[in-house]
Scaffold this active site. Structure first.
Site, PDB file in Angstrom:
ATOM      1  N   ILE A 246     -13.873  -5.195  -3.454  1.00 20.31           N
ATOM      2  CA  ILE A 246     -13.365  -4.679  -2.173  1.00 20.31           C
ATOM      3  C   ILE A 246     -12.043  -5.365  -1.875  1.00 20.31           C
ATOM      4  O   ILE A 246     -11.989  -6.601  -1.752  1.00 20.31           O
ATOM      5  CB  ILE A 246     -14.354  -4.967  -1.009  1.00 20.31           C
ATOM      6  CG1 ILE A 246     -15.741  -4.417  -1.319  1.00 20.31           C
ATOM      7  CG2 ILE A 246     -13.812  -4.404   0.311  1.00 20.31           C
ATOM      8  CD1 ILE A 246     -16.791  -4.749  -0.257  1.00 20.31           C
TER       9      ILE A 246
ATOM     10  N   ASP B  66      -2.455 -11.233  -3.232  1.00 19.72           N
ATOM     11  CA  ASP B  66      -1.697 -10.215  -2.506  1.00 19.72           C
ATOM     12  C   ASP B  66      -1.627  -8.993  -3.433  1.00 19.72           C
ATOM     13  O   ASP B  66      -1.139  -9.119  -4.567  1.00 19.72           O
ATOM     14  CB  ASP B  66      -0.295 -10.783  -2.218  1.00 19.72           C
ATOM     15  CG  ASP B  66       0.537  -9.862  -1.342  1.00 19.72           C
ATOM     16  OD1 ASP B  66       0.410  -8.620  -1.463  1.00 19.72           O
ATOM     17  OD2 ASP B  66       1.328 -10.391  -0.541  1.00 19.72           O
TER      18      ASP B  66
ATOM     19  N   ASN C 148      -9.105  -0.704  -0.106  1.00 21.08           N
ATOM     20  CA  ASN C 148      -9.049  -0.686   1.362  1.00 21.08           C
ATOM     21  C   ASN C 148      -7.851  -1.453   1.919  1.00 21.08           C
ATOM     22  O   ASN C 148      -7.366  -1.134   3.006  1.00 21.08           O
ATOM     23  CB  ASN C 148     -10.371  -1.287   1.889  1.00 21.08           C
ATOM     24  CG  ASN C 148     -10.296  -1.696   3.342  1.00 21.08           C
ATOM     25  OD1 ASN C 148     -10.332  -0.856   4.226  1.00 21.08           O
ATOM     26  ND2 ASN C 148     -10.170  -2.995   3.599  1.00 21.08           N
TER      27      ASN C 148
ATOM     28  N   TYR D 210       4.487   5.032   7.399  1.00 23.14           N
ATOM     29  CA  TYR D 210       3.026   4.863   7.287  1.00 23.14           C
ATOM     30  C   TYR D 210       2.400   6.203   6.916  1.00 23.14           C
ATOM     31  O   TYR D 210       1.539   6.261   6.018  1.00 23.14           O
ATOM     32  CB  TYR D 210       2.439   4.319   8.598  1.00 23.14           C
ATOM     33  CG  TYR D 210       0.936   4.108   8.506  1.00 23.14           C
ATOM     34  CD1 TYR D 210       0.401   3.122   7.664  1.00 23.14           C
ATOM     35  CD2 TYR D 210       0.040   4.892   9.230  1.00 23.14           C
ATOM     36  CE1 TYR D 210      -0.979   2.938   7.543  1.00 23.14           C
ATOM     37  CE2 TYR D 210      -1.333   4.715   9.116  1.00 23.14           C
ATOM     38  CZ  TYR D 210      -1.838   3.735   8.282  1.00 23.14           C
ATOM     39  OH  TYR D 210      -3.199   3.562   8.164  1.00 23.14           O
TER      40      TYR D 210
ATOM     41  N   LYS E  24       0.166   7.124   3.512  1.00 25.64           N
ATOM     42  CA  LYS E  24      -1.214   7.634   3.516  1.00 25.64           C
ATOM     43  C   LYS E  24      -1.286   9.071   2.981  1.00 25.64           C
ATOM     44  O   LYS E  24      -2.318   9.445   2.404  1.00 25.64           O
ATOM     45  CB  LYS E  24      -1.824   7.513   4.924  1.00 25.64           C
ATOM     46  CG  LYS E  24      -2.071   6.058   5.336  1.00 25.64           C
ATOM     47  CD  LYS E  24      -3.055   5.354   4.388  1.00 25.64           C
ATOM     48  CE  LYS E  24      -3.411   3.945   4.861  1.00 25.64           C
ATOM     49  NZ  LYS E  24      -4.431   3.302   4.018  1.00 25.64           N
TER      50      LYS E  24
ATOM     51  N   VAL F  99      -9.787   3.319  14.421  1.00 28.60           N
ATOM     52  CA  VAL F  99     -10.852   2.320  14.237  1.00 28.60           C
ATOM     53  C   VAL F  99     -10.355   1.017  14.861  1.00 28.60           C
ATOM     54  O   VAL F  99      -9.244   0.578  14.545  1.00 28.60           O
ATOM     55  CB  VAL F  99     -11.131   2.040  12.743  1.00 28.60           C
ATOM     56  CG1 VAL F  99     -12.400   1.208  12.574  1.00 28.60           C
ATOM     57  CG2 VAL F  99     -11.208   3.326  11.927  1.00 28.60           C
TER      58      VAL F  99
HETATM   59  P1  NDP Z   1      -7.341  -4.868   9.226  1.00 27.38           P
HETATM   60  O1  NDP Z   1      -5.957  -5.303   9.542  1.00 27.38           O
HETATM   61  O2  NDP Z   1      -8.458  -5.383  10.062  1.00 27.38           O
HETATM   62  O3  NDP Z   1      -7.669  -5.156   7.695  1.00 27.38           O
HETATM   63  C1  NDP Z   1      -6.702  -5.003   6.686  1.00 27.38           C
HETATM   64  C2  NDP Z   1      -7.175  -5.764   5.455  1.00 27.38           C
HETATM   65  O4  NDP Z   1      -6.210  -5.567   4.409  1.00 27.38           O
HETATM   66  C3  NDP Z   1      -7.273  -7.248   5.708  1.00 27.38           C
HETATM   67  O5  NDP Z   1      -8.424  -7.749   5.067  1.00 27.38           O
HETATM   68  C4  NDP Z   1      -6.017  -7.814   5.047  1.00 27.38           C
HETATM   69  O6  NDP Z   1      -6.305  -9.112   4.542  1.00 27.38           O
HETATM   70  C5  NDP Z   1      -5.861  -6.840   3.878  1.00 27.38           C
HETATM   71  N1  NDP Z   1      -4.492  -6.796   3.377  1.00 27.38           N
HETATM   72  C6  NDP Z   1      -3.372  -6.378   4.024  1.00 27.38           C
HETATM   73  N2  NDP Z   1      -2.296  -6.523   3.241  1.00 27.38           N
HETATM   74  C7  NDP Z   1      -2.756  -7.051   2.067  1.00 27.38           C
HETATM   75  C8  NDP Z   1      -2.120  -7.438   0.866  1.00 27.38           C
HETATM   76  N3  NDP Z   1      -0.797  -7.323   0.708  1.00 27.38           N
HETATM   77  N4  NDP Z   1      -2.881  -7.946  -0.134  1.00 27.38           N
HETATM   78  C9  NDP Z   1      -4.216  -8.073   0.021  1.00 27.38           C
HETATM   79  N5  NDP Z   1      -4.875  -7.726   1.141  1.00 27.38           N
HETATM   80  C10 NDP Z   1      -4.141  -7.229   2.149  1.00 27.38           C
HETATM   81  O7  NDP Z   1      -7.290  -3.266   9.299  1.00 27.38           O
HETATM   82  P2  NDP Z   1      -8.324  -2.123   8.906  1.00 27.38           P
HETATM   83  O8  NDP Z   1      -9.640  -2.684   8.516  1.00 27.38           O
HETATM   84  O9  NDP Z   1      -8.268  -1.146   9.991  1.00 27.38           O
HETATM   85  O10 NDP Z   1      -7.570  -1.519   7.658  1.00 27.38           O
HETATM   86  C11 NDP Z   1      -8.204  -1.235   6.430  1.00 27.38           C
HETATM   87  C12 NDP Z   1      -7.629   0.053   5.869  1.00 27.38           C
HETATM   88  O11 NDP Z   1      -7.978   1.117   6.753  1.00 27.38           O
HETATM   89  C13 NDP Z   1      -6.112   0.101   5.745  1.00 27.38           C
HETATM   90  O12 NDP Z   1      -5.786   0.710   4.513  1.00 27.38           O
HETATM   91  C14 NDP Z   1      -5.678   0.982   6.916  1.00 27.38           C
HETATM   92  O13 NDP Z   1      -4.473   1.634   6.661  1.00 27.38           O
HETATM   93  C15 NDP Z   1      -6.842   1.939   6.964  1.00 27.38           C
HETATM   94  N6  NDP Z   1      -7.021   2.665   8.217  1.00 27.38           N
HETATM   95  C16 NDP Z   1      -7.219   2.005   9.395  1.00 27.38           C
HETATM   96  C17 NDP Z   1      -7.408   2.717  10.568  1.00 27.38           C
HETATM   97  C18 NDP Z   1      -7.559   2.067  11.888  1.00 27.38           C
HETATM   98  O14 NDP Z   1      -7.417   2.769  12.921  1.00 27.38           O
HETATM   99  N7  NDP Z   1      -7.876   0.791  11.959  1.00 27.38           N
HETATM  100  C19 NDP Z   1      -7.437   4.187  10.549  1.00 27.38           C
HETATM  101  C20 NDP Z   1      -7.201   4.768   9.273  1.00 27.38           C
HETATM  102  C21 NDP Z   1      -7.027   4.032   8.153  1.00 27.38           C
HETATM  103  P3  NDP Z   1      -5.314 -10.364   4.492  1.00 27.38           P
HETATM  104  O15 NDP Z   1      -4.400 -10.270   5.688  1.00 27.38           O
HETATM  105  O16 NDP Z   1      -6.254 -11.524   4.534  1.00 27.38           O
HETATM  106  O17 NDP Z   1      -4.624 -10.232   3.179  1.00 27.38           O
HETATM  107  C1  8X3 Z   2      -4.570   4.464  11.295  1.00 26.78           C
HETATM  108  C2  8X3 Z   2      -4.743   5.588  12.252  1.00 26.78           C
HETATM  109  O1  8X3 Z   2      -3.534   7.255  13.743  1.00 26.78           O
HETATM  110  O2  8X3 Z   2      -2.883   4.915  13.897  1.00 26.78           O
HETATM  111  O3  8X3 Z   2      -4.369   4.942   9.992  1.00 26.78           O
HETATM  112  O4  8X3 Z   2      -2.235   6.234  12.021  1.00 26.78           O
HETATM  113  S1  8X3 Z   2      -3.272   6.015  13.002  1.00 26.78           S
END
Ligand code: NDP
Ligand code: 8X3
Length: 252
Positions: free
Chosen positions: A11, A65, A87, A153, A157, A186
């Site tokens: 993950i 990263d 993710n 962004y 996506k 979310v």
């Molecule tokens: P969070 O910011 O809570 O989680 C993002 C995760 O990605 C963290 O664990 C962060 O870990 C990791 N991450 C970010 N950049 C890197 C990197 N360069 N290398 C490794 N790990 C990385 O956000 P979400 O859980 O919401 O996001 C998860 C996914 O869901 C993303 O792809 C986001 O675009 C997508 N998403 C989110 C939505 C929302 O409304 N929240 C809606 C639709 C999609 P760390 O900083 O420790 O590296």
């Molecule tokens: C995250 C949802 O609508 O902020 O991907 O782009 S939105």
């Protein structure tokens, strides 16, 4: 029926939000986990929590990263997973193209598209060799509709959705399944990161309606992964009930 018991999953972005919730859900199904992100303390905390609660699984952490191509290929070399959850991702900034910050653009493209590709490339051939695997790419509703100021962004996506479709085509004739799960709003650290640490602006995003919780997406990921071998769920668009498309959100 639990078809996931004893499987192995990688993950990315497991240190918070959807990735963290997914780690917990899969641990509950008896899946051995490799958790990858940059923040070591959060990964260690999660690992300790999981091995204390679920003594029958193995949990490893990889601090990396996903943008670092060399490191990703080196830390994943020789590793073999049944499941890959791509993710890790982020939005950085919310601006017009003419005022956008190029560093923000690079962060999004390098993480959401190139990082996803590096991780996939690093593990997909071992799935092909054993003719078994399931890849979940976390896209977004932002990959279905462009919204004002979303530009780069959105593009990243849309790219994830295109890559999920492409992977499905490339893997035809194998037993490897690919699904793009595309959430609407979310409540996670997502907006805090998008607004560069402005917590007030971030929390405003989720006011006046009930957003999805990371656990909601984790449940859906678990359902998709647990589907029978002949069933390939390719794409799911999942929104809060109060949200019907990227623009239409009913707020009290
Ligand atoms: P969070 O910011 O809570 O989680 C993002 C995760 O990605 C963290 O664990 C962060 O870990 C990791 N991450 C970010 N950049 C890197 C990197 N360069 N290398 C490794 N790990 C990385 O956000 P979400 O859980 O919401 O996001 C998860 C996914 O869901 C993303 O792809 C986001 O675009 C997508 N998403 C989110 C939505 C929302 O409304 N929240 C809606 C639709 C999609 P760390 O900083 O420790 O590296
Ligand atoms: C995250 C949802 O609508 O902020 O991907 O782009 S939105």
């Amino acid at each position: 029926m639990n078809r996931l018991l004893g499987k192995t999953a990688l993950i990315t972005g497991a240190s918070s939000g959807i990735g963290r919730a997914t780690a917990k859900a899969l641990a509950g199904m008896g899946v051995n986990l490799t958790l990858l992100a940059r923040r070591v303390e959060l990964l260690e905390q999660l690992k300790n929590e999981l091995i204390t609660t679920y003594s029958d699984i193995v949990v490893e952490i990889i601090v990396a990263d996903v943008r670092d191509k060399k490191r990703i290929f080196s830390v994943l070399d020789g590793k073999n997973f049944d499941i890959l959850i791509n993710n890790a991702g982020l939005a950085s900034g919310l601006d017009k193209i003419q005022s956008g910050d190029v560093d923000d653009w690079e962060k999004m493209i390098d993480t959401n598209i190139k990082g996803l590709l590096y991780v996939t490339k690093a593990v997909i051939n071992s799935m092909i060799d054993k003719n078994y695997g399931h890849i979940i790419n976390i896209g977004s509703i932002a990959g279905h509709q462009v919204y004002p100021l979303g530009n780069v962004y959105n593009a990243s996506k849309y790219g994830v959705r295109a890559l999920s479709e492409a992977m499905n085509i490339d893997l035809v004739g194998t037993n490897i399944k690919v699904c793009s799960i595309d959430p609407g709003s979310v409540e996670t650290e997502f907006s805090f990161v998008r607004f560069h640490g402005d917590s007030q602006r971030a929390s405003n995003v989720y006011q006046g309606f009930t957003p999805l919780k990371p656990e909601d997406i984790a449940d859906i990921i678990t359902f998709v992964l647990n589907s029978p071998p002949h069933v390939n769920i390719q794409n799911l668009l999942v929104t809060p009930t109060a949200q019907r498309n990227v623009y239409v959100i009913y707020k009290d």
